[in-house]
Scaffold this active site. Sequence first.
Site, PDB file in Angstrom:
ATOM      1  N   HIS A   1       0.639  -1.304   0.007  1.00 29.87           N
ATOM      2  CA  HIS A   1       0.093  -0.106  -0.027  1.00 29.87           C
ATOM      3  C   HIS A   1       0.915   1.241   0.166  1.00 29.87           C
ATOM      4  O   HIS A   1       1.959   1.260   0.558  1.00 29.87           O
ATOM      5  CB  HIS A   1      -1.054   0.107   1.232  1.00 29.87           C
ATOM      6  CG  HIS A   1      -1.906   1.025   1.125  1.00 29.87           C
ATOM      7  ND1 HIS A   1      -3.008   1.236   0.003  1.00 29.87           N
ATOM      8  CD2 HIS A   1      -2.453   1.978   2.083  1.00 29.87           C
ATOM      9  CE1 HIS A   1      -3.666   2.054   0.314  1.00 29.87           C
ATOM     10  NE2 HIS A   1      -3.405   2.557   1.476  1.00 29.87           N
TER      11      HIS A   1
ATOM     12  N   HIS B   1      -4.076   8.735   1.097  1.00 29.23           N
ATOM     13  CA  HIS B   1      -3.900   7.560   0.166  1.00 29.23           C
ATOM     14  C   HIS B   1      -5.159   6.944  -0.447  1.00 29.23           C
ATOM     15  O   HIS B   1      -6.388   7.376   0.327  1.00 29.23           O
ATOM     16  CB  HIS B   1      -3.510   6.189   1.046  1.00 29.23           C
ATOM     17  CG  HIS B   1      -4.270   6.161   2.191  1.00 29.23           C
ATOM     18  ND1 HIS B   1      -4.721   4.775   2.623  1.00 29.23           N
ATOM     19  CD2 HIS B   1      -4.591   6.780   3.496  1.00 29.23           C
ATOM     20  CE1 HIS B   1      -5.472   4.875   3.820  1.00 29.23           C
ATOM     21  NE2 HIS B   1      -5.466   6.108   4.222  1.00 29.23           N
TER      22      HIS B   1
ATOM     23  N   CYS C   1      -3.896   2.153  -5.590  1.00 24.19           N
ATOM     24  CA  CYS C   1      -3.293   3.389  -4.581  1.00 24.19           C
ATOM     25  C   CYS C   1      -1.773   3.742  -5.240  1.00 24.19           C
ATOM     26  O   CYS C   1      -1.278   4.643  -5.088  1.00 24.19           O
ATOM     27  CB  CYS C   1      -3.033   2.556  -3.349  1.00 24.19           C
ATOM     28  SG  CYS C   1      -2.212   1.206  -3.194  1.00 24.19           S
TER      29      CYS C   1
END
Length: 229
Positions: free
Chosen positions: A59, A71, A160
């Site tokens: 991530h 994010h 992401c």
Amino acid sequence: MLDTLTFLLEKLFLLAHFRVSSLLPPPRKERAGRSEEPLPTRLLQRGDLLEVPRTLFTHFGIYLGEGRVAHLIPDVLPLLGAHPKRLHEMVTNTRLVLGVLSKHATVRVDSVEDFAYGAAMLLNAMDRAVGRCALPQEEVAARAEKLVGPVSYSLLWNNCEHFVTYTRYGTAQSLQTDKFCEWLKSLIRDQRNILLSALLGLLSMACFGISFFTAPPTLLVPFTLWMVS
């Protein structure tokens, strides 16, 4: 047809990440640029790119200063019209998976602690991986802040990693997606898979009989693999 193919590729991408990541134990040795404890916020600068390992994927986020991280994360609650108070709660695994399936996400701002979720973080490690110069730190943070809010989501085309590479380098890119596509191309080019798919199709017809649900896949899957190989 193209939408169906894209959907199947995305689900295969998710399964591939699940299979590999869930079987491998977390690395014991410290990697370059990674600390065993979350990075102290005093070491972070506004516009830094943060990277943390998760169960199914890696991530990414952009540090905004004052302990905050922007994010992009899949989340189904905005699609359901949930109360704003619930939207600010940390995204659970259920919300995340349903967000992936519904192709809905948000660019949200969370604390560094919630973003890292106890995992070690890499700091600006992608600068070396992408081989491009980062934009000025303040511009990176400003670009991330402008994107805060609901967005569409795609495992392959808008995740992401696309978010952070667009904000930090000016061009959206996902190295995880690139690696998956290379693996998929090698799978398609291996002509043994054509024979395997044909044998599986014949086996399904032998077990379940010749019908609309067995005959077309038996013919179309090997033919498609042959044409694109």
